[in-house]
Motif scaffolding. Sequence first.
Motif, PDB file in Angstrom:
ATOM      1  N   UNK A  94       0.848  -1.194   0.000  1.00  0.00           N
ATOM      2  CA  UNK A  94       0.000   0.000   0.000  1.00  0.00           C
ATOM      3  C   UNK A  94       0.882   1.243   0.000  1.00  0.00           C
ATOM      4  N   UNK A  95       0.430   2.319  -0.679  1.00  0.00           N
ATOM      5  CA  UNK A  95       1.242   3.537  -0.728  1.00  0.00           C
ATOM      6  C   UNK A  95       1.350   4.152   0.670  1.00  0.00           C
ATOM      7  N   UNK A  96       2.463   4.831   0.877  1.00  0.00           N
ATOM      8  CA  UNK A  96       2.685   5.491   2.171  1.00  0.00           C
ATOM      9  C   UNK A  96       1.698   6.633   2.329  1.00  0.00           C
ATOM     10  N   UNK A  97       1.215   6.857   3.547  1.00  0.00           N
ATOM     11  CA  UNK A  97       0.295   7.983   3.756  1.00  0.00           C
ATOM     12  C   UNK A  97       1.023   9.300   3.524  1.00  0.00           C
ATOM     13  N   UNK A  98       0.309  10.321   3.058  1.00  0.00           N
ATOM     14  CA  UNK A  98       0.966  11.603   2.800  1.00  0.00           C
ATOM     15  C   UNK A  98       1.490  12.205   4.097  1.00  0.00           C
ATOM     16  N   UNK A  99       2.670  12.794   4.005  1.00  0.00           N
ATOM     17  CA  UNK A  99       3.263  13.442   5.176  1.00  0.00           C
ATOM     18  C   UNK A  99       2.684  14.840   5.321  1.00  0.00           C
ATOM     19  N   UNK A 100       2.354  15.200   6.534  1.00  0.00           N
ATOM     20  CA  UNK A 100       1.861  16.554   6.792  1.00  0.00           C
ATOM     21  C   UNK A 100       2.895  17.296   7.611  1.00  0.00           C
ATOM     22  N   UNK A 101       3.002  18.574   7.369  1.00  0.00           N
ATOM     23  CA  UNK A 101       3.962  19.415   8.071  1.00  0.00           C
ATOM     24  C   UNK A 101       3.337  19.922   9.353  1.00  0.00           C
ATOM     25  N   UNK A 102       4.034  19.727  10.453  1.00  0.00           N
ATOM     26  CA  UNK A 102       3.570  20.240  11.738  1.00  0.00           C
ATOM     27  C   UNK A 102       3.786  21.753  11.748  1.00  0.00           C
ATOM     28  N   UNK A 103       2.720  22.560  11.931  1.00  0.00           N
ATOM     29  CA  UNK A 103       2.885  24.022  11.893  1.00  0.00           C
ATOM     30  C   UNK A 103       3.802  24.552  12.987  1.00  0.00           C
ATOM     31  N   UNK A 104       4.006  23.772  14.045  1.00  0.00           N
ATOM     32  CA  UNK A 104       4.869  24.236  15.130  1.00  0.00           C
ATOM     33  C   UNK A 104       6.349  24.141  14.757  1.00  0.00           C
ATOM     34  N   UNK A 105       6.688  23.378  13.720  1.00  0.00           N
ATOM     35  CA  UNK A 105       8.082  23.212  13.319  1.00  0.00           C
ATOM     36  C   UNK A 105       8.301  23.817  11.935  1.00  0.00           C
ATOM     37  N   UNK A 106       9.326  24.662  11.791  1.00  0.00           N
ATOM     38  CA  UNK A 106       9.593  25.257  10.477  1.00  0.00           C
ATOM     39  C   UNK A 106      10.065  24.209   9.481  1.00  0.00           C
ATOM     40  N   UNK A 107       9.960  24.541   8.219  1.00  0.00           N
ATOM     41  CA  UNK A 107      10.343  23.632   7.152  1.00  0.00           C
ATOM     42  C   UNK A 107      11.842  23.350   7.206  1.00  0.00           C
ATOM     43  N   UNK A 108      12.615  24.328   7.512  1.00  0.00           N
ATOM     44  CA  UNK A 108      14.067  24.144   7.555  1.00  0.00           C
ATOM     45  C   UNK A 108      14.734  24.771   6.350  1.00  0.00           C
ATOM     46  N   UNK A 109      16.044  24.666   6.303  1.00  0.00           N
ATOM     47  CA  UNK A 109      16.794  25.289   5.223  1.00  0.00           C
ATOM     48  C   UNK A 109      17.231  26.682   5.626  1.00  0.00           C
ATOM     49  N   UNK A 110      17.951  27.314   4.761  1.00  0.00           N
ATOM     50  CA  UNK A 110      18.446  28.659   5.044  1.00  0.00           C
ATOM     51  C   UNK A 110      18.135  29.575   3.870  1.00  0.00           C
ATOM     52  N   UNK A 111      18.412  30.827   4.066  1.00  0.00           N
ATOM     53  CA  UNK A 111      18.231  31.806   2.992  1.00  0.00           C
ATOM     54  C   UNK A 111      19.066  31.411   1.777  1.00  0.00           C
ATOM     55  N   UNK A 112      20.315  31.015   2.019  1.00  0.00           N
ATOM     56  CA  UNK A 112      21.217  30.668   0.924  1.00  0.00           C
ATOM     57  C   UNK A 112      20.742  29.418   0.194  1.00  0.00           C
ATOM     58  N   UNK A 113      20.172  28.464   0.934  1.00  0.00           N
ATOM     59  CA  UNK A 113      19.649  27.254   0.289  1.00  0.00           C
ATOM     60  C   UNK A 113      18.491  27.620  -0.638  1.00  0.00           C
ATOM     61  N   UNK A 114      17.621  28.513  -0.177  1.00  0.00           N
ATOM     62  CA  UNK A 114      16.502  28.950  -1.010  1.00  0.00           C
ATOM     63  C   UNK A 114      16.967  29.721  -2.234  1.00  0.00           C
ATOM     64  N   UNK A 115      17.924  30.621  -2.047  1.00  0.00           N
ATOM     65  CA  UNK A 115      18.438  31.387  -3.188  1.00  0.00           C
ATOM     66  C   UNK A 115      19.124  30.488  -4.207  1.00  0.00           C
ATOM     67  N   UNK A 116      19.837  29.478  -3.723  1.00  0.00           N
ATOM     68  CA  UNK A 116      20.498  28.585  -4.676  1.00  0.00           C
ATOM     69  C   UNK A 116      19.462  27.793  -5.475  1.00  0.00           C
ATOM     70  N   UNK A 117      18.336  27.442  -4.855  1.00  0.00           N
ATOM     71  CA  UNK A 117      17.271  26.767  -5.605  1.00  0.00           C
ATOM     72  C   UNK A 117      16.685  27.681  -6.671  1.00  0.00           C
ATOM     73  N   UNK A 118      16.497  28.951  -6.311  1.00  0.00           N
ATOM     74  CA  UNK A 118      15.940  29.915  -7.269  1.00  0.00           C
ATOM     75  C   UNK A 118      16.889  30.110  -8.438  1.00  0.00           C
ATOM     76  N   UNK A 119      18.171  30.218  -8.160  1.00  0.00           N
ATOM     77  CA  UNK A 119      19.155  30.446  -9.225  1.00  0.00           C
ATOM     78  C   UNK A 119      19.265  29.241 -10.148  1.00  0.00           C
ATOM     79  N   UNK A 120      19.121  28.042  -9.610  1.00  0.00           N
ATOM     80  CA  UNK A 120      19.254  26.830 -10.432  1.00  0.00           C
ATOM     81  C   UNK A 120      18.006  26.535 -11.257  1.00  0.00           C
ATOM     82  N   UNK A 121      16.850  27.075 -10.876  1.00  0.00           N
ATOM     83  CA  UNK A 121      15.613  26.782 -11.586  1.00  0.00           C
ATOM     84  C   UNK A 121      15.227  27.963 -12.472  1.00  0.00           C
TER      85      UNK A 121
END
Length: 82
Positions: A4-31
């Motif tokens: 059976x497929x794995x149940x969808x993961x939900x993000x707990x609103x009390x915990x941030x997604x993670x990553x940094x500003x630089x990680x986000x900017x590098x994703x933007x630059x690469x896409x």
Amino acid sequence: AMPSPAPPRTQDPAHPVGGSLWAGLSLVIRSRYLLGIGLFVILLATASTFLYFEQARLVAEAFPDARARRRSSARSTPSCRH
């Protein structure tokens, strides 16, 4: 039998997604897609700011008196019409 497929993961609103500003900017630059969206937002914000200040300059030039500017603004705002 198929597993059976794995149940969808939900993000707990009390915990941030993670990553940094630089990680986000590098994703933007690469896409190319994200880069296009980012450039569009920057262009839109820049053009809107320029047009806002140009409009303010034109209104100040046309109506040197603050009272006349308020009266003109009230006439052009639909919610102020009676």
